[in-house]
Design an enzyme around this catalytic site. Structure first.
Site, PDB file in Angstrom:
ATOM      1  CG  ASP A   8      -1.673   1.168   1.478  1.00  0.00           C
ATOM      2  OD1 ASP A   8      -1.587   2.057   0.424  1.00  0.00           O
ATOM      3  OD2 ASP A   8      -2.310   1.309   2.524  1.00  0.00           O
ATOM      4  CE  LYS A  70      -1.688   6.957  -3.405  1.00  0.00           C
ATOM      5  NZ  LYS A  70      -1.950   5.959  -2.433  1.00  0.00           N
ATOM      6  CD  GLU A 147      -4.821   3.570  -2.514  1.00  0.00           C
ATOM      7  OE1 GLU A 147      -5.792   4.409  -1.761  1.00  0.00           O
ATOM      8  OE2 GLU A 147      -3.751   3.871  -2.812  1.00  0.00           O
ATOM      9  CG  ASP A 169      -8.824   5.285   2.144  1.00  0.00           C
ATOM     10  OD1 ASP A 169      -8.140   5.680   3.411  1.00  0.00           O
ATOM     11  OD2 ASP A 169      -8.054   4.643   1.214  1.00  0.00           O
TER      12      ASP A 169
END
Ligand code: AMP
Length: 565
Positions: A8, A70, A147, A169
C-alpha cells in the site's frame, strides 16, 4: 518464483504485507513499526533517509524533505535538490526500495515481485507512474489493484453473495470514498469521490490552532510564529487526537514551548473529546458530501448498501465512525486494522497470483493490450495489458485521406508495435463520416470490456453522431503460453517494430506535406519558386515510393522549407 509482496503505497504512510503460512502478515520496519511514513529526506552529506528517520528530521530540514509525493504521480513536477532533479516515480521508488528491503530482511530472501495498490480514481498515467516507480526500485509490478478493492479483499467480502459495499478511506492527507459492486467474484468500482487535500493532518492542525490560541491567551505569545514551537505543538496535537480515539479526555503538556523575557512558558491543558469533536466537526462534515455523491453516482441508496468498510488511520476517530453510520444507516465494519487492510488485501491478491492462496477471488485483468490499427499498420493501444476489468476507455482518431467518408476499424490484441505481429480480433466499417480534408473529422473509438472479459468496440463520428459497433468474445481464450509468447515476441521484435513505426510516421508526415504542396497557390509564385517547389515535390514522391524513413523525413523537411519560403 520468489515471494510476492503486497504494497500500500500511501500518501502519508505506506505498508507492506506478505502471505506467510497461509495468512497475511504485515512486515514490520527495522524499528518495529507496522507502517512507514512516505517521507524521503536528502541530507547535506549526500545520504538519504526514508520513512520514520526522514519524518523525524523534517522540522530541522524542511527544504530537503519530500512529503506526499503520491499527489504528484503522473505529473511533470520535478523535485530539485542539490542541482539534481527527481521525478515523482523516482522519489516513490525510494520508498518502495525501503519497503522491499524491509521485506527481504523479514523473509530472509530476495523479493522481486509486488502487487501495488492505487486510488480507484488514479488515471492511466498515474498508474503507469506507479508501475515505473516499482521498476526503478527493482520490483516487477505484477498487478496494480485499486485500494478500495484491496480493502474489500482484506475484509473477505468478495467471498459472500452479490452485494454493494462502501469503502470510506480517511488517511493522513487524503480522503476518498468508493462504492463497489461485488458480483460473481468480480469487484467493480461503481463510483468514487473524495478530496485529496483532506485528512488526519487537518485534524492535527485544528487541534494545534486551538492549543496555540489557548497558549497565546495565557502568555500573549503565538507559537505559530515560531517554526520549532509550532511543530512541537503539531506533534502534541496528533498525540492528543490519537489518545482521544480511546479516552474521553487527555492532558496536553509541552514544557518549555517558548520563552518570554528569559522565562520559560509551558503549555499545560486538558482536552476533552467533546472539545475535539467541536473543533473537527467541519472536517468530518466535509467528508459527507463526497459520501452522498458516490452513492448518487453509483445509483445506490443507503438501504441498498450491504456493508461500509473503514480504511485509513483517521477512521479510528469515534466521531468519524458515528458520522459514517448516520449518513449510511450502517454500523461500519471494523475488525481489521484500518492502516493495514489495503496492504493486506494487496498481499492476498499477490498470494493468489503466486498460487499460494486458493479459493479467493483473482481480480480479472486484460491479459494483452487491446487497440486498433492506424496508418501504415501501426498498432495504437487503447487498453493496456493487465488493466483490471471491467474497464472502458475512449480515444479520438481522425482520417488519413482527404474527403474520406468511411473508416475501417480493425481491432487487434497484442504487445507488438505493428499490428502485423498482433492478433486481429475483428473489424467493422464506420460509414457516413462528414466529407472533410484529412485530419479534420474526429472519430471517437471506445473500448469496453465487461466483467466477463467481453470486448465491445464502438466508433462514433463526433460531427454526425453516426456510430457503429462490434462485440468480440474471443479475448479470454488465450492460453498462458500464448500470452507469454506475445510478451516475449514484443520484447524480441521491439527494434524492428520501432523501425516500422518510424517508417509509418515518416510516410504519414510526408504525405501531409505533399498534400500541402499540391494545394499551394502556384499562380502567385515566381518561376524560380515554382521550379524549387516542383523539384522538392519530385524528391518527395520518389522518397514515398521507397521505404527509407530517413529519406522521407528529409524530403518532407525540404518541402516544408520551400513551402515556408
Ligand atoms: P494513514 O494515512 O491511513 O496511515 O493514516 C494516518 C493518519 O491516521 C494520521 O493522520 C494519524 O494521525 C491518524 N491516526 C492514526 N491512528 C489514529 C487514532 N487512533 N485516532 C485518530 N487518528 C489516528
Amino acid at each position: 518464483m520468489s515471494r510476492l509482496i503486497g504494497i500500500d503505497l500511501g500518501t502519508t504512510n505506506s505498508c507492506v504485507a506478505v502471505m506467510d503460512g497461509g495468512s497475511s502478515v504485515v512486515i514490520p520496519s527495522e524499528t518495529g513499526a507496522r507502517t512507514t511514513p512516505s517521507v524521503v529526506a536528502f541530507m547535506k552529506d549526500g545520504t538519504r533517509l526514508v520513512g520514520e528517520a526522514a519524518r523525524r528530521q523534517a522540522v530541522l530540514n524542511p527544504a530537503r524533505t519530500v512529503y506526499s509525493i503520491k499527489r504528484e504521480m503522473g505529473s511533470n513536477t520535478r523535485i530539485k535538490i542539490d542541482g539534481k532533479s527527481y521525478s515523482p516515480p523516482e522519489i516513490s521508488a525510494m520508498i518502495l526500495s525501503k519497503l522491499k528491503t524491509d521485506a527481504e530482511n523479514y523473509l530472509g530472501e530476495p523479493v522481486t515481485d509486488a502487487v501495488i495498490t492505487v486510488p480507484a480514481y488514479f488515471t492511466d498515467s498515474q498508474r503507469q507512474a506507479t508501475r515505473d516507480a516499482g521498476t526503478i526500485a527493482g520490483l516487477n509490478v505484477v498487478r496494480i489493484v485499486n485500494e478500495p478493492t484491496a480493502a474489500a479483499l482484506a475484509y473477505g467480502v468478495d467471498k459472500e453473495q452479490s452485494q454493494k459495499v462502501m469503502v470510506y478511506d480517511l488517511g493522513g492527507g487524503t480522503f476518498d470514498v468508493s462504492v463497489l459492486d461485488i458480483q460473481g467474484g468480480v469487484i467493480e468500482v461503481l463510483a468514487t469521490a473524495g478530496n485529496n487535500r483532506l485528512g488526519g493532518d487537518d485534524f492535527d492542525k485544528a487541534v494545534a490552532d486551538y492549543l496555540a490560541e489557548e497558549f497565546k491567551r495565557t502568555y500573549r505569545l503565538d507559537p505559530r510564529k515560531d517554526q520549532t514551537a509550532f511543530s512541537r505543538l503539531r506533534e502534541a496535537a496528533e498525540q492528543a487526537k490519537i489518545e482521544l480515539s480511546s479516552v474521553s479526555e487527555t492532558h496536553v503538556s509541552i514544557p518549555f514551548l517558548m520563552q518570554k523575557r528569559g522565562t520559560p512558558c509551558h503549555l499545560d491543558l486538558t482536552l476533552t473529546r467533546e472539545k475535539f469533536d467541536e473543533l473537527t466537526r467541519p472536517l468530518i462534515e466535509a467528508t459527507l458530501g463526497p459520501v452522498r455523491q458516490a452513492m448518487d453516482d453509483a445509483k445506490v441508496t443507503p438501504a441498498a448498501l450491504s456493508k461500509v468498510l473503514l480504511v485509513g488511520g483517521s477512521t479510528r476517530i469515534p466521531a468519524v465512525q458515528e458520522a459514517v453510520k448516520a449518513v449510511t444507516g450502517k454500523e461500519p465494519f471494523k475488525g481489521i486494522n484500518p492502516d493495514e487492510c489495503v496492504a493486506i488485501g494487496a498481499s492476498l491478491q499477490a498470494g493468489v497470483l503466486a498460487g499460494a492462496v486458493h479459493g479467493l477471488l483473482l481480480l480479472d485483468v486484460t491479459p494483452l493490450t487491446l487497440g486498433i490499427e492506424t496508418m501504415g499498420g501501426v498498432f495504437s493501444p487503447i487498453i493496456s495489458r493487465n488493466t483490471t476489468i471491467p474497464v472502458k476507455k475512449t480515444a479520438v482518431y481522425t482520417t488519413a485521406a482527404n474527403f474520406q467518408t468511411s473508416v475501417e476499424i480493425k481491432v487487434f490484441q497484442g504487445e507488438r508495435q505493428m499490428t502485423r505481429g498482433n492478433k486481429l480480433l475483428g473489424n467493422f466499417r464506420l460509414n457516413g463520416i462528414t466529407r472533410a480534408p484529412r485530419g479534420v473529422p474526429q472519430i471517437e473509438v471506445t473500448f469496453e470490456i465487461d466483467a466477463s472479459g467481453i470486448v465491445h468496440v464502438t466508433a462514433r463520428d463526433q460531427a454526425t453522431g453516426r456510430a457503429q459497433d462490434i462485440t468480440i468474445t474471443a479475448s479470454g481464450n488465450l492460453s498462458q503460453a500464448e500470452i507469454d509468447r506475445a510478451v516475449a515476441d514484443a520484447r524480441a521484435y521491439a527494434g524492428e517494430d520501432r523501425l516500422r513505426r518510424r517508417q509509418a510516421a515518416a510516410r504519414d508526415a510526408a504525405e501531409a506535406v505533399l498534400y500541402k504542396a499540391e494545394a499551394a497557390d502556384r499562380k502567385s509564385m515566381s518561376r524560380e519558386e515554382k521550379k524549387r517547389l516542383d523539384e522538392a515535390e519530385k524528391r518527395l514522391r520518389k522518397a514515398l515510393r521507397g521505404k527509407d524513413a530517413g529519406e522521407m523525413e528529409q524530403a518532407a523537411e525540404e518541402m516544408k522549407a520551400v513551402l515556408q519560403r
